[in-house]
Scaffold this active site. Structure first.
Site, PDB file in Angstrom:
ATOM      1  N   HIS A  56       0.819  -1.219   0.000  1.00 35.52           N
ATOM      2  CA  HIS A  56       0.000   0.000   0.000  1.00 35.52           C
ATOM      3  C   HIS A  56       0.858   1.277   0.000  1.00 35.52           C
ATOM      4  O   HIS A  56       0.727   2.097  -0.917  1.00 35.52           O
ATOM      5  CB  HIS A  56      -0.994  -0.030   1.158  1.00 35.52           C
ATOM      6  CG  HIS A  56      -1.653   1.282   1.419  1.00 35.52           C
ATOM      7  ND1 HIS A  56      -2.474   1.897   0.496  1.00 35.52           N
ATOM      8  CD2 HIS A  56      -1.590   2.132   2.481  1.00 35.52           C
ATOM      9  CE1 HIS A  56      -2.890   3.057   0.988  1.00 35.52           C
ATOM     10  NE2 HIS A  56      -2.358   3.223   2.186  1.00 35.52           N
ATOM     11  N   HIS A  80       3.942   6.652   5.542  1.00 39.29           N
ATOM     12  CA  HIS A  80       2.771   7.379   6.048  1.00 39.29           C
ATOM     13  C   HIS A  80       1.941   6.612   7.067  1.00 39.29           C
ATOM     14  O   HIS A  80       1.236   7.208   7.854  1.00 39.29           O
ATOM     15  CB  HIS A  80       1.904   7.909   4.894  1.00 39.29           C
ATOM     16  CG  HIS A  80       0.955   6.919   4.296  1.00 39.29           C
ATOM     17  ND1 HIS A  80       1.297   6.150   3.216  1.00 39.29           N
ATOM     18  CD2 HIS A  80      -0.311   6.575   4.620  1.00 39.29           C
ATOM     19  CE1 HIS A  80       0.275   5.375   2.894  1.00 39.29           C
ATOM     20  NE2 HIS A  80      -0.717   5.601   3.732  1.00 39.29           N
ATOM     21  N   GLU A  84       1.136   5.646  12.921  1.00 42.05           N
ATOM     22  CA  GLU A  84      -0.210   5.332  13.368  1.00 42.05           C
ATOM     23  C   GLU A  84      -0.342   3.856  13.766  1.00 42.05           C
ATOM     24  O   GLU A  84      -0.902   3.531  14.799  1.00 42.05           O
ATOM     25  CB  GLU A  84      -1.199   5.650  12.232  1.00 42.05           C
ATOM     26  CG  GLU A  84      -2.624   5.211  12.467  1.00 42.05           C
ATOM     27  CD  GLU A  84      -3.358   6.106  13.464  1.00 42.05           C
ATOM     28  OE1 GLU A  84      -2.792   7.161  13.819  1.00 42.05           O
ATOM     29  OE2 GLU A  84      -4.459   5.737  13.901  1.00 42.05           O
ATOM     30  N   ASP A  85       0.198   2.956  12.944  1.00 40.34           N
ATOM     31  CA  ASP A  85      -0.105   1.532  13.082  1.00 40.34           C
ATOM     32  C   ASP A  85       0.986   0.706  13.755  1.00 40.34           C
ATOM     33  O   ASP A  85       0.791  -0.481  13.982  1.00 40.34           O
ATOM     34  CB  ASP A  85      -0.376   0.908  11.693  1.00 40.34           C
ATOM     35  CG  ASP A  85      -1.530   1.587  10.984  1.00 40.34           C
ATOM     36  OD1 ASP A  85      -2.283   2.298  11.666  1.00 40.34           O
ATOM     37  OD2 ASP A  85      -1.675   1.412   9.759  1.00 40.34           O
ATOM     38  N   ASP A 147      -3.205   8.442  -1.260  1.00 42.00           N
ATOM     39  CA  ASP A 147      -3.552   7.386  -0.301  1.00 42.00           C
ATOM     40  C   ASP A 147      -5.007   6.965  -0.524  1.00 42.00           C
ATOM     41  O   ASP A 147      -5.341   5.788  -0.652  1.00 42.00           O
ATOM     42  CB  ASP A 147      -3.350   7.956   1.114  1.00 42.00           C
ATOM     43  CG  ASP A 147      -3.738   6.974   2.206  1.00 42.00           C
ATOM     44  OD1 ASP A 147      -3.472   5.771   2.054  1.00 42.00           O
ATOM     45  OD2 ASP A 147      -4.321   7.424   3.224  1.00 42.00           O
ATOM     46  N   ASP A 268     -19.705  16.397 -25.796  1.00 41.06           N
ATOM     47  CA  ASP A 268     -18.279  16.324 -25.496  1.00 41.06           C
ATOM     48  C   ASP A 268     -17.869  14.940 -25.006  1.00 41.06           C
ATOM     49  O   ASP A 268     -16.903  14.792 -24.303  1.00 41.06           O
ATOM     50  CB  ASP A 268     -17.879  17.412 -24.489  1.00 41.06           C
ATOM     51  CG  ASP A 268     -18.719  17.350 -23.225  1.00 41.06           C
ATOM     52  OD1 ASP A 268     -19.665  16.546 -23.182  1.00 41.06           O
ATOM     53  OD2 ASP A 268     -18.421  18.096 -22.287  1.00 41.06           O
TER      54      ASP A 268
END
Ligand code: MN
Length: 728
Positions: A56, A80, A84-85, A147, A268
């Site tokens: 990811h 990133h 957090e994890d 993300d 269009d």
């Protein structure tokens, strides 16, 4: 949900290859160590898809690389999710990768932590965080968008509830932000993926329709591209780039489902893009295109002299090719092209990120505005509205065929448009076209549409009363009212009388004509009406509102009249000549419509005609189905039903028989009818081209049951192919 095609297996090797293949300089060793850090901390984690978790952050980094973002952004993307994890701390990242990377990771992490409060508060909190993060460093929101894009691409592994929540958030917040930042590729993909999850059936339908036309479409676009390229090669060196493109599924969905257009009317949906070096060349190419193909009037948009709020610039024109198919041509310089594709990210792809001199970037100004709005209000809805403000403004701007712009409040109809042009245009209006397509009077105008008001000079023509309920602006309403007051006394009297009678019926008030002036005396006096006709006229143009006077009249009626007139209508069955009872009236003049010819047993409905009583139609009659949605007629449809006793009544009906032609066919038909004692009034036979014959017989019948018996008997006659009742 099908697995996305074209999703590469994200590895660090793929990332490195992409960097090597590109022109931009990157700190490769820093990126590789960021990857190793992420791989180490995520080593025991899996995605919902079952893949190693690190795929990811790798995917997010890859998308950012495609946007041309810098080394620190790529590193932050790889890292990133670890603060957090996992137990890895921000401090550790700062020491190893520097303050910028740590700040970016922190920004993205803060966006993710969802507080355990109510949904509304949570939404407001999320938005607040996004805004503050954007204020800190715009790269945070760009990472967040990538993300979100990868999470949307892999959404099929989540449960339905989660898919819905994430898709809604994407549609409401992330796609509009990507749009305002001008990152059109991400905006379009986010919208398409969210749409696919929110309305899978509509998505598939459009996908199939577009796929069906794929081959023809590709041929068409390729041939046009080639013709334009050949023509431009004569005047330009080097030859400008000519690309073809097809509108996104969500873009088509918006036009089909929201604007009610047919796929063929979306001009269009095919576009050809010409990219040149200078602004002058843009206008030169435009001249050549208009020379080669016929331009559709008023479809030319100059976003070079007037850029969109997200700084998008291009010339747009719609033309018609030899094949009769319209298509859009977009003309822009390479610099405009970069802005159109990458938006704010172009600062990194083609420059060195955002510098002091970029302060006047509209997109940054927009972020500042949102921050200010956010400080004033903590209302989540309000902030979402601000973010979406340029997508759904409170005002709409539409054009006359001559190109004059008219602005109206959101929700205005073509009637408002007509009266905004001129009072007389409104009064003489007899129809409207939006982008060349006929629309109904209640059509709501959208920004950018070209509206042609059709007028008539037929004497006596004027607005319809029902317009008062359709139009949006007070200007149109007051003009319509004053027209009725002045011009239409006769009609006002007629309409007013009808309206009063209808309201009386609805409220079971039965007053004879002679008693009426006395019964209404008080209301007439109050509205300065000398005669009962004046009073009807006042109702007709809206000077007297029945809804206000009926309750009191009903009370008075019940008090004065009802006591000495016993209610008998409901106790006895009503005898009628026609066999039809009109709801609220009972016996009255009734005729059976010619178009569908109802028979006892059919479901029926009545139409109050002007002066010829009630005409009865079948509820599946095409005329009824068409007319009931017309606001002018809708109120004149009235419930009717068959009386119990209809056995004495006979109805004429025509049966359409198709048979292989043979001698004696007509004789057999009439003898069958005679056998079962059905009177035949008329019979015609004609030869059909294919050797068959068509026989029409008109007979008398008591009802649907008997008719069905007759038809099944007729079908048994030798060589008969079909026998059907005419009129639907
Ligand atoms: Mn993530």
């Amino acid at each position: 949900m099908p697995v996305m095609e074209n999703t590469p297996q994200y590895t660090i090797d793929l990332l490195i290859q992409k960097i090597i293949d590109g022109e931009k300089q990157y700190d490769l060793s820093k990126i590789v160590s960021a990857y190793e850090k992420a791989a180490y901390w995520h080593k025991d984690q899996k995605r919902e898809s079952g893949e190693p978790y690190v795929t990811h952050p790798l995917a997010v980094a890859y998308i950012l690389l495609e946007l041309g973002m810098d080394t620190d952004t790529i590193c932050a993307a790889l890292l990133h999710d670890i603060v957090e994890d996992t137990p890895c701390t921000l401090e550790e990242l700062r020491k190893e990768f520097g303050a910028d990377v740590a700040m970016l990771v922190n920004g993205v992490t803060k966006l993710k932590r969802i507080p355990t409060v109510s949904k509304e508060e949570q939404k407001a909190e999320n938005i607040r965080k996004i805004i503050l993060a954007m204020a800190e460093d715009i790269r945070v929101i760009i990472i967040k968008l990538c993300d979100r894009l990868h999470n949307m691409r892999t959404l099929m592994y989540c449960n339905e509830e989660k898919r819905r929540v994430i898709s809604l958030e994407t549609m409401n917040i992330y796609a509009p932000i990507a749009h305002r930042l001008g990152i059109s590729s991400i905006k379009e993909e986010l919208e398409d993926l969210a749409f696919r999850n929110l309305d899978p059936f509509a998505y598939q339908e459009i996908d199939q329709q577009m796929n069906m036309r794929m081959e023809a479409r590709e041929k068409f676009v390729a041939s046009i591209k080639e013709r334009i390229r050949e023509r431009l090669a004569k005047d330009f060196d080097p030859v400008p780039q000519v690309d073809g493109r097809v509108k996104s599924n969500y873009g088509i969905y918006k036009k089909v489902y929201r604007d009610g257009k047919e796929i063929d009317q979306i001009y269009d949906r095919y576009a050809v893009r010409v990219i040149v070096n200078t602004v002058t060349e843009c206008y030169n190419v435009l001249g050549i295109i208009h020379d080669m193909f016929r331009p559709i009037p008023n479809r030319f948009k100059d976003y070079i002299s007037t850029p969109k709020p997200n700084m998008y610039q291009s010339l747009h024109t719609t033309v018609i090719g030899r094949e009769g198919l319209p298509f859009e041509v977009q003309i822009r310089t390479w610099e405009m092209h970069q802005t159109a594709e990458y938006g704010i990210a172009a600062h990194w792809k083609y420059k060195e990120g955002i510098k002091g001199r970029d302060k006047d970037d509209n997109r940054l100004a927009w972020i500042r505005q949102i921050i200010e709005a956010q400080q004033e209000s903590n209302d989540a809805e309000e902030i979402v509205r601000t973010i979406k403000s340029d997508l759904a403004p409170e005002e709409v701007f539409a054009f006359t065929p001559k190109g004059d712009m008219i602005s109206l409040p959101l929700g205005s109809t073509v009637i408002d448009f007509a009266y905004a042009i001129h009072t007389q245009v409104g009064h003489k209006m007899c129809g409207a076209k939006v982008d060349k397509k006929m629309v109904s009077y209640d059509y709501k105008i959208k920004t950018g549409e070209i509206i042609e008001i059709l007028t008539t000079n037929v004497p006596g023509h004027g607005p319809s009363r029902s317009w008062l309920n359709i139009c949006r602006t007070n200007e149109a309403k007051s003009k319509i009212r004053s027209w009725f007051k002045k011009e239409r006394r006769e009609e006002n009297i007629f309409e007013g009388k009808n309206e009063l009678e209808r309201e009386f019926r609805r409220n079971l008030i039965r007053i004879s004509e002679e008693e009426l002036p006395e019964f209404l005396a008080m209301d007439m006096k109050r509205h300065n009406c000398e005669t009962i006709e004046d009073f009807f006229a006042a109702i007709g143009y809206g000077g007297v509102q029945l809804s206000k006077i009926i309750p009191r009249l009903k009370e008075e009626y019940n008090r004065k009249y009802l006591r000495d007139k016993p209610e008998s209508a409901h106790s006895k069955p009503i005898k009628t000549e026609s066999g039809v009872i009109v709801d609220g009236i009972g016996n009255c003049q009734v005729k059976f419509s010619q178009c569908c010819n109802p028979l006892p047993g059919d479901d029926i409905i009545g139409f109050v005609t002007r002066g010829h009583g009630v005409s009865v139609h079948k509820t599946d009659c095409i005329n009824y189905l068409n007319s009931r949605s017309n606001p002018e007629d809708a109120s004149r449809w009235i419930g009717v039903h068959w009386a119990e006793e209809t056995s004495k009544n006979y109805f004429k009906v025509t049966i359409d028989i198709v048979a292989h032609d043979r001698i004696g066919l007509l004789a057999d038909i009439s003898s069958v009818l005679a056998d079962i004692r059905i009177p035949m009034h008329e019979a015609t036979a004609r030869e059909l081209k294919n050797g068959n014959a068509n026989v029409m017989v008109t007979i008398s019948i008591a009802g649907v049951e008997q008719l069905n018996a007759v038809i099944s008997r007729l079908k048994k006659i030798q060589s008969v192919i079909s026998a059907d009742r005419t009129g639907k």
